[in-house]
Enzyme design. Structure first.
Site, PDB file in Angstrom:
ATOM      1  N   VAL A  53       0.834  -1.199   0.000  1.00  0.00           N
ATOM      2  CA  VAL A  53       0.000   0.000   0.000  1.00  0.00           C
ATOM      3  C   VAL A  53       0.869   1.249   0.000  1.00  0.00           C
ATOM      4  O   VAL A  53       0.500   2.290  -0.501  1.00  0.00           O
ATOM      5  CB  VAL A  53      -0.975   0.037   1.192  1.00  0.00           C
ATOM      6  N   CYS A  54       2.078   1.110   0.527  1.00  0.00           N
ATOM      7  CA  CYS A  54       2.908   2.282   0.765  1.00  0.00           C
ATOM      8  C   CYS A  54       3.249   3.084  -0.478  1.00  0.00           C
ATOM      9  O   CYS A  54       3.231   4.302  -0.436  1.00  0.00           O
ATOM     10  CB  CYS A  54       4.184   1.875   1.494  1.00  0.00           C
ATOM     11  N   PRO A  55       3.577   2.444  -1.617  1.00  0.00           N
ATOM     12  CA  PRO A  55       4.026   3.267  -2.742  1.00  0.00           C
ATOM     13  C   PRO A  55       3.018   4.316  -3.159  1.00  0.00           C
ATOM     14  O   PRO A  55       3.384   5.432  -3.524  1.00  0.00           O
ATOM     15  CB  PRO A  55       4.247   2.248  -3.866  1.00  0.00           C
ATOM     16  N   THR A  56       1.735   3.984  -3.120  1.00  0.00           N
ATOM     17  CA  THR A  56       0.747   4.928  -3.634  1.00  0.00           C
ATOM     18  C   THR A  56       0.658   6.171  -2.762  1.00  0.00           C
ATOM     19  O   THR A  56       0.387   7.254  -3.250  1.00  0.00           O
ATOM     20  CB  THR A  56      -0.637   4.272  -3.733  1.00  0.00           C
ATOM     21  N   GLU A  57       0.876   6.038  -1.457  1.00  0.00           N
ATOM     22  CA  GLU A  57       0.873   7.222  -0.596  1.00  0.00           C
ATOM     23  C   GLU A  57       2.100   8.066  -0.881  1.00  0.00           C
ATOM     24  O   GLU A  57       2.040   9.278  -1.019  1.00  0.00           O
ATOM     25  CB  GLU A  57       0.914   6.815   0.878  1.00  0.00           C
TER      26      GLU A  57
END
Lengths: 201, 201
Positions: A53-57
């Site tokens: 999930v982290c990359p999109t933030e």
């Protein structure tokens, strides 16, 4: 049992830190207090590099970096990974789950002291919750958002809150109603004048 | 110096409490753990009754209560005021800076123990920061937002985060990218399958 008996972080001076970071594919030093008197800071924590999930933030904040720049605001990302891991992740293509180059630094909290200071360290896992803090030009934390699980944070909402904060600080005799956006009416914290606002809505 | 050395609240069981509240112009008892196994809870704190930014947040949650109800979620408001103050405020017309009737309870934290347990008590002022917590059906805090100054919170963003949380809990093998809304693609936390998501964006 979780309980926060200390002073809340919001409304108080942000804990200072100095740590290595990756920016523009180089290793640099970042010291939080260096922004005092100069810039607002969006400080956000994410659990680990190379997770899903982290990359999109992280990429969302980079893609909109110039909007934050116009508001005299720096963005800093933090995880407990090393600078070498950060570098590898920015050097990985986005379509392969990497970040690509970022417009702001990724700080390495390898000692986990920054995460602990900001109350987002999960001790038994050794990683940080998804915490985000808005720090004003005097170094005071004015907002925090903390998410669990794989719930992403909203850059729109961060931007809205930052703009509301700056508006209130530049107009200290006014306050912002729920969900306020720039250009909308604000309220005056005065019994008679606040009725102007209520009568108008 | 503010520092949170304890376990973070997010990711852990919410501190339980039982307190008096005002609902439907009557005094009732509210016990947080009564919702365990039954409902999600949006628990939000505001500094004081009869102050100026607060009504718009509180009324916004009331006006949209049916949306939260459809998501099996209760809304609870908390301040350190007495139940008599709460009652007077709901009996005051909105155009006069009051709340009008609300679709959810307002809890009296006159002992300030709930605010302290949730880490939002400003000790030297004896009032609570604008904190909001999303608590799941098992009683675990999954999200927190805390604002300082007169910055209102966004019901839209609370709704978005709640929906993302419920989606993740109902689909535990997927995670939500930043700013996700219902109907949008989510991500699978698997190296090969997550490339489906990245290749598609």
């Amino acid at each position: 049992k979780a309980q926060a008996d200390d002073l809340p972080l919001v409304g108080n001076k942000a804990p200072d830190f100095e740590a290595e970071a990756v920016f523009d594919q180089e290793f640099i030093k970042v010291k939080l207090s260096e922004y005092i008197g100069k810039k607002y800071v969006i400080l956000f924590f994410y659990p680990l590099d190379f997770t899903f999930v982290c990359p999109t933030e992280i990429t969302a904040f980079s893609d909109r970096y110039e909007e934050f720049e116009k508001l005299n605001t720096e963005v800093l990302g933090v995880s407990v990974d090393s600078v070498f891991s950060h570098l590898a992740w920015v050097q990985t293509d986005r379509k392969s789950g990497g970040l690509g180059d970022l417009n702001y630094p990724l700080v390495s909290d390898i000692t986990k002291s920054i995460s602990k200071s900001f109350g987002v360290l999960i001790p038994d896992q050794g990683i940080a919750l998804r915490g985000l803090f808005i720090i004003d030009k005097e170094g005071v934390i004015q907002h925090s958002t903390i998410n669990n699980l794989g719930i992403g944070r909203s850059v729109d909402e961060t931007m809205r809150t930052l703009q509301a904060l700056q508006y209130v600080q530049e107009n200290p005799d006014e306050v912002c109603p729920a969900g306020w956006k720039p250009g909308e009416k604000s309220m005056k914290p005065d019994p008679k004048l606040s009725k102007e606002y209520f009568s108008a809505i």
